[in-house]
Design an enzyme around this catalytic site. Structure first.
Site, PDB file in Angstrom:
ATOM      1  N   HIS A  81     -19.261  58.962  89.312  1.00 56.14           N
ATOM      2  CA  HIS A  81     -18.577  57.756  89.922  1.00 56.14           C
ATOM      3  C   HIS A  81     -19.594  57.099  91.182  1.00 56.14           C
ATOM      4  CE1 HIS A  81     -15.141  55.094  91.434  1.00 56.14           C
ATOM      5  NE2 HIS A  81     -16.072  55.162  92.437  1.00 56.14           N
ATOM      6  N   GLU A  82     -19.920  58.051  92.041  1.00 57.23           N
ATOM      7  CA  GLU A  82     -20.924  57.344  93.067  1.00 57.23           C
ATOM      8  C   GLU A  82     -22.199  57.060  92.545  1.00 57.23           C
ATOM      9  OE1 GLU A  82     -19.252  56.418  95.436  1.00 57.23           O
ATOM     10  OE2 GLU A  82     -17.507  57.589  95.190  1.00 57.23           O
ATOM     11  N   HIS A 139     -22.201  53.666  91.181  1.00 59.02           N
ATOM     12  CA  HIS A 139     -22.639  52.706  92.134  1.00 59.02           C
ATOM     13  C   HIS A 139     -23.813  52.475  92.603  1.00 59.02           C
ATOM     14  CE1 HIS A 139     -18.553  51.442  93.022  1.00 59.02           C
ATOM     15  NE2 HIS A 139     -18.111  52.813  93.399  1.00 59.02           N
ATOM     16  N   HIS A 186     -26.118  50.669  90.098  1.00 55.87           N
ATOM     17  CA  HIS A 186     -25.752  49.367  90.196  1.00 55.87           C
ATOM     18  C   HIS A 186     -26.663  48.748  91.140  1.00 55.87           C
ATOM     19  CE1 HIS A 186     -22.597  46.096  89.816  1.00 55.87           C
ATOM     20  NE2 HIS A 186     -23.730  45.742  89.699  1.00 55.87           N
TER      21      HIS A 186
HETATM   22 ZN   LIG Z   1     -15.995  53.606  93.734  1.00 53.47          ZN
END
Ligand SMILES: [Zn+2]
Length: 299
Positions: free
Chosen positions: A91-92, A95, A98
């Site tokens: 998940h991290e 980010h 991105h």
């Molecule tokens: Zn998040």
């Protein structure tokens, strides 16, 4: 089942210990479908101290990623060797990738992505990871555990946050109509929504009417619906990646690289996600249905 029973231990037990070295390998394997460029950036993050991994004294709790323009993103984790930590890592990193693509493509003014798209890249990674783990799991009970986690994420992120958003919408409409709001009004609005969303499936004890008061997001205007649109977008994008749609990964990385330089809805449309069409949400609910059917079979 009362509503509070939802927060009991997972429906299916299957929690396993995993160390950080193995977690890194699993995440890289699961995300290899994103292609060489993406994977090389993941490795760069892992090998060059972008990630603060373990708990230590006075370190804050939780996990997050922070893009630092002109340097590279940083990740804070509190890795305790639980299987949940693998998805947090994926998940991290979503980010961070991105931020990385946006920061190295856009200027400083256009690099920051909006909240509207912020949870898309992270959730795409979580779904790709779950798909990889489910596909490769031979033990039926462990497979059921992984599928149940997906269903629970859907319930908490799409279904429940939409209920929250509707609550917020009604409250704001009442204010705009010049009506006054009391705690009794708020309780009543909330309780009606719980009954509308959960129906006869759960026992909806009256005390649940106070729940709105403990949701911190209601103190920032219209935040919660973005969880629902975020996961919906992520499901559509992840499906296209998993179906290996021709040229799609490049298109998706290009979308990430645009940062905040264009309107969020147009940005999502560039990867085939039209949030103004109901069919988009049908794809998300289809994903839920497929997982539910699979879980039923396994159990
Ligand atoms: Zn998040």
């Amino acid at each position: 089942m009362h509503l509070y029973d939802v927060y009991r231990n997972p429906l299916v037990a299957g929690e396993e210990n995993v160390n950080y070295e193995d977690a890194k390998k699993i995440v890289i394997d699961a995300l290899s479908i994103m292609g060489e460029n993406y994977v090389s950036k993941l490795k760069e993050a892992m090998d060059n101290r972008w990630i603060d991994v373990y708990e230590k004294e006075n370190k804050r709790t939780g996990a997050y990623s922070m893009g630092v323009f002109g340097v590279h993103p940083y990740i804070l984790l509190n890795f305790i060797n639980s299987s949940r930590d693998i998805s947090t890592l994926a998940h991290e990193l979503g980010h961070s990738m991105h931020s990385y693509y946006a920061d190295t493509t856009q200027d400083i003014f256009n690099s920051n992505y909006t909240i509207m798209v912020a949870e898309v890249a992270s959730t795409v990674n979580e779904i790709l990871l779950a798909n990889y783990q489910i596909k490769n799991e031979k033990n039926d009970l462990k497979k059921a555990f992984l599928i149940n986690e997906q269903l629970d994420m859907f319930r908490a992120t799409l279904f429940r946050q939409t209920m929250f958003a509707e609550f917020e919408k009604i409250v704001h409409e009442r204010i705009e109509a010049g009506e006054s709001l009391t705690s009794d009004n708020l309780n009543e609005i909330y309780y009606d929504l719980v009954k509308k969303y959960f129906g006869d499936i759960t026992i909806n004890d009256e005390d649940i009417k106070y729940e709105w008061a403990r949701i911190p997001h209601f103190y920032s205007n219209f935040y919660v619906y973005k969880y629902a649109t975020g996961i919906t977008s992520a499901i559509v994008i992840a499906s296209k990646i998993l179906q290996k749609e021709e040229g799609f990964v490049d298109k998706y990385i290009e979308m990430l690289s645009k940062g905040g330089s264009i309107d969020s809805l147009d940005l999502l449309k560039s990867v085939g996600v039209d949030l103004e069409k109901s069919e988009t949400y049908d794809i998300a609910f289809e994903y839920f249905k497929e997982n539910l059917e699979e879980l039923k079979k396994l159990l």
